[in-house]
Every structure is written in C-alpha cells, then in structure tokens.
Design a protein around this motif. Structure first.
Motif, short mmCIF file in Angstrom:
data_model
loop_
_atom_site.label_atom_id
_atom_site.label_comp_id
_atom_site.label_asym_id
_atom_site.label_seq_id
_atom_site.Cartn_x
_atom_site.Cartn_y
_atom_site.Cartn_z
N ILE A 61 42.72 6.22 -1.33
CA ILE A 61 42.03 7.50 -1.11
C ILE A 61 42.87 8.46 -0.27
O ILE A 61 42.82 9.67 -0.45
N ASN B 139 43.98 5.89 -9.52
CA ASN B 139 43.29 7.03 -10.12
C ASN B 139 41.78 6.98 -10.07
O ASN B 139 41.13 7.98 -10.39
N ARG B 140 41.19 5.84 -9.72
CA ARG B 140 39.72 5.78 -9.70
C ARG B 140 39.21 4.61 -8.88
O ARG B 140 39.88 3.60 -8.69
N TRP C 226 44.81 11.05 -2.22
CA TRP C 226 44.06 11.88 -3.17
C TRP C 226 43.94 13.30 -2.64
O TRP C 226 43.91 13.53 -1.43
N PRO D 243 38.46 15.43 -4.49
CA PRO D 243 37.88 14.12 -4.83
C PRO D 243 37.86 13.15 -3.64
O PRO D 243 37.11 12.17 -3.65
N LYS D 244 38.67 13.39 -2.62
CA LYS D 244 38.72 12.49 -1.47
C LYS D 244 37.39 12.45 -0.72
O LYS D 244 36.89 11.37 -0.37
N LYS E 110 40.25 10.41 -9.24
CA LYS E 110 41.19 11.22 -8.48
C LYS E 110 41.38 12.59 -9.11
O LYS E 110 41.54 13.59 -8.42
N GLU E 111 41.33 12.64 -10.42
CA GLU E 111 41.58 13.88 -11.16
C GLU E 111 40.50 14.91 -10.88
O GLU E 111 39.31 14.61 -10.95
N GLU E 112 40.93 16.11 -10.55
CA GLU E 112 39.98 17.20 -10.34
C GLU E 112 39.72 17.88 -11.67
O GLU E 112 40.65 18.26 -12.37
#
Length: 66
Positions: A10, A37-38, A13, A17-18, A54-56
């Motif tokens: 985390i 990533n997740r 990130w 998303p953090k 993680k992806e915005e």
C-alpha cells in the motif's frame, strides 16, 4: 496475510486508492490475498469478495469534472 507486506504494498500506491485500502484493512483486517495491484478479502460481510485496486479509474458521473 503478512501485515508488513500489506503495508509495503500500500505504501507505494497513489494517494487516491491508498486511503480506501487503509480504511478497508482497518475495518476487515488483513486481506486474504495481496499483490502489487490489488488487495482481496473473501466472504467479509454479505459479499463473496471485496477488492481494492491500485489503478485509479476516473468516474465521470453524471458528467466530467471541470
């Protein structure tokens, strides 16, 4: 899942998303699975699984921000 490993994942990130990832960890505890990533939890509450990515992803609803 190892708490230190989840914190390390985390920590790199982006801020958007953090924050929710940290909130979900505080509420549900350590995830069942963690990748770069997740984070994934299984059978927490009424859901089969909960995932924080993680992806915005921009959400332009009801219209794009100006």
């Amino acid at each position: 899942m190892d708490e230190q490993l989840v914190k390390e994942i985390i920590s790199v990130w982006p801020a958007t998303p953090k924050a929710p990832a940290e909130t979900v960890v505080k509420f549900y505890g350590q995830p069942n699975e963690a990748t770069v990533n997740r984070l994934t939890w299984y059978y927490n509450g009424p859901w089969k699984r909960a995932v924080v990515f993680k992806e915005e992803i921009p959400h332009d609803f009801p219209r794009a921000a100006r």
